[in-house]
Design an enzyme around this catalytic site. Structure first.
Site, PDB file in Angstrom:
ATOM      1  N   HIS A   1       0.854  -1.194   0.000  1.00  0.00           N
ATOM      2  CA  HIS A   1       0.000   0.000   0.000  1.00  0.00           C
ATOM      3  C   HIS A   1       0.885   1.238   0.000  1.00  0.00           C
ATOM      4  O   HIS A   1       2.085   1.159   0.299  1.00  0.00           O
ATOM      5  CB  HIS A   1      -0.885   0.020   1.259  1.00  0.00           C
ATOM      6  CG  HIS A   1      -0.083   0.159   2.518  1.00  0.00           C
ATOM      7  ND1 HIS A   1       0.589  -0.893   3.090  1.00  0.00           N
ATOM      8  CD2 HIS A   1       0.202   1.243   3.301  1.00  0.00           C
ATOM      9  CE1 HIS A   1       1.230  -0.484   4.168  1.00  0.00           C
ATOM     10  NE2 HIS A   1       1.015   0.821   4.321  1.00  0.00           N
TER      11      HIS A   1
ATOM     12  N   ASP B   1       0.854   5.025   1.930  1.00  0.00           N
ATOM     13  CA  ASP B   1       0.163   5.725   3.006  1.00  0.00           C
ATOM     14  C   ASP B   1      -0.640   6.872   2.381  1.00  0.00           C
ATOM     15  O   ASP B   1      -0.211   7.485   1.407  1.00  0.00           O
ATOM     16  CB  ASP B   1       1.167   6.242   4.033  1.00  0.00           C
ATOM     17  CG  ASP B   1       1.871   5.078   4.741  1.00  0.00           C
ATOM     18  OD1 ASP B   1       1.345   3.951   4.711  1.00  0.00           O
ATOM     19  OD2 ASP B   1       2.952   5.317   5.318  1.00  0.00           O
TER      20      ASP B   1
ATOM     21  N   HIS C   1       4.783   0.128  -0.105  1.00  0.00           N
ATOM     22  CA  HIS C   1       5.543  -0.672   0.856  1.00  0.00           C
ATOM     23  C   HIS C   1       4.663  -1.771   1.430  1.00  0.00           C
ATOM     24  O   HIS C   1       3.437  -1.734   1.300  1.00  0.00           O
ATOM     25  CB  HIS C   1       6.143   0.220   1.953  1.00  0.00           C
ATOM     26  CG  HIS C   1       5.152   1.087   2.671  1.00  0.00           C
ATOM     27  ND1 HIS C   1       4.586   2.211   2.113  1.00  0.00           N
ATOM     28  CD2 HIS C   1       4.609   0.988   3.903  1.00  0.00           C
ATOM     29  CE1 HIS C   1       3.756   2.763   2.973  1.00  0.00           C
ATOM     30  NE2 HIS C   1       3.733   2.034   4.076  1.00  0.00           N
TER      31      HIS C   1
ATOM     32  N   ARG D   1       7.473  -8.680  16.266  1.00  0.00           N
ATOM     33  CA  ARG D   1       7.918  -7.411  15.680  1.00  0.00           C
ATOM     34  C   ARG D   1       7.065  -6.275  16.223  1.00  0.00           C
ATOM     35  O   ARG D   1       5.855  -6.454  16.446  1.00  0.00           O
ATOM     36  CB  ARG D   1       7.766  -7.504  14.159  1.00  0.00           C
ATOM     37  CG  ARG D   1       8.217  -6.316  13.361  1.00  0.00           C
ATOM     38  CD  ARG D   1       8.010  -6.604  11.874  1.00  0.00           C
ATOM     39  NE  ARG D   1       8.617  -5.583  11.039  1.00  0.00           N
ATOM     40  CZ  ARG D   1       8.038  -4.441  10.727  1.00  0.00           C
ATOM     41  NH1 ARG D   1       6.825  -4.161  11.167  1.00  0.00           N
ATOM     42  NH2 ARG D   1       8.660  -3.566   9.952  1.00  0.00           N
TER      43      ARG D   1
END
Ligand SMILES: O=C(O)CCC(=O)C(=O)O
Ligand SMILES: [Fe+2]
Length: 164
Positions: free
Chosen positions: A40, A42, A97, A106
Site C-alpha cells: 500500500h 500511506d 511498501h 515485531r
C-alpha cells in the site's frame, strides 16, 4: 494546516510471533514469504515510522522489484503520503511498501501527519507558491481521506463510516 480538527494518527503495531504452520490461504510474496501487511501507499501527508530495529519492511523500487529496508538505529523513516504527492503535482511519489513476516515478534510505530479535516488539499503547492493557477478542484481533506479509504483502498474499518 495540521492543528485545527486534526486527523493525524499514531499507530502502534505489534506483530506477534507466529506459532506453528501459517494458514494455507496466507498471502505470500513471489518468493514464498508470508505477507503481514499487504502492499500500500500511506494516504496522509507524511509518515514518520520506526520499526525499533526490526526488519521486514519492503519498498517497491522503480523497476518493480521489492527491496528490504535495512533498519537503521536511532533514525526514523519518512514516507510521502498520497496527499502530499498529489499536492506536489506528482513530483514526489508515495512509495509502495509492505511488511513481510520474518518469523519473529515485531513492533513498529507510525505517526501519520494529516491535514486538518476542513483544509483544502485540492491544489498544487508549487504552482500556488509561484502564483500560477492550478487545475485541481477544491477538496477538503476529511471527505477526501474517507472516500479514498472507503472506495479506493477498500479498508474494512472505513466500510460503515459516512462519506463526510
Ligand atoms: O509496520 C511497519 O513497519 C509498517 C506499517 C505500515 O506501513 C502502516 O501502518 O502503514
Ligand atoms: Fe504504511
Amino acid at each position: 494546516m495540521f492543528c485545527d480538527k486534526p486527523l493525524s494518527t499514531l499507530r502502534l503495531l505489534h506483530y506477534p510471533q507466529r506459532n506453528g504452520e501459517p494458514p494455507k490461504n496466507a498471502a505470500r510474496t513471489k518468493d514464498g514469504k508470508i505477507i503481514a501487511v499487504d502492499d500500500h501507499c500511506d494516504t496522509e501527508f507524511l509518515t514518520l515510522l520506526t520499526t525499533f530495529g526490526h526488519g521486514g519492511l519492503e519498498i517497491l523500487d522503480n523497476n518493480g522489484d521489492w527491496q528490504p529496508v535495512p533498519p537503521r538505529p536511532e533514525s526514523l523513516m519518512v514516507n510521502i503520503g498520497d496527499t502530499f504527492s498529489s499536492m506536489m503535482g506528482g513530483r514526489f511519489k508515495a512509495v509502495r511498501h509492505r511488511v513481510v513476516d520474518l518469523g519473529i515478534e515485531r513492533y513498529s510505530a507510525a505517526f501519520f501527519l494529516a491535514p486538518s479535516y476542513d483544509v483544502d488539499v485540492g491544489f498544487d503547492i508549487m504552482k500556488k507558491a509561484r502564483g500560477e493557477t492550478t487545475n485541481l478542484t477544491e477538496q477538503p481533506f476529511g471527505p477526501f481521506l474517507f472516500r479514498k479509504m472507503k472506495y479506493e483502498k477498500k479498508y474494512p474499518e472505513f466500510k460503515d463510516l459516512p462519506d463526510e
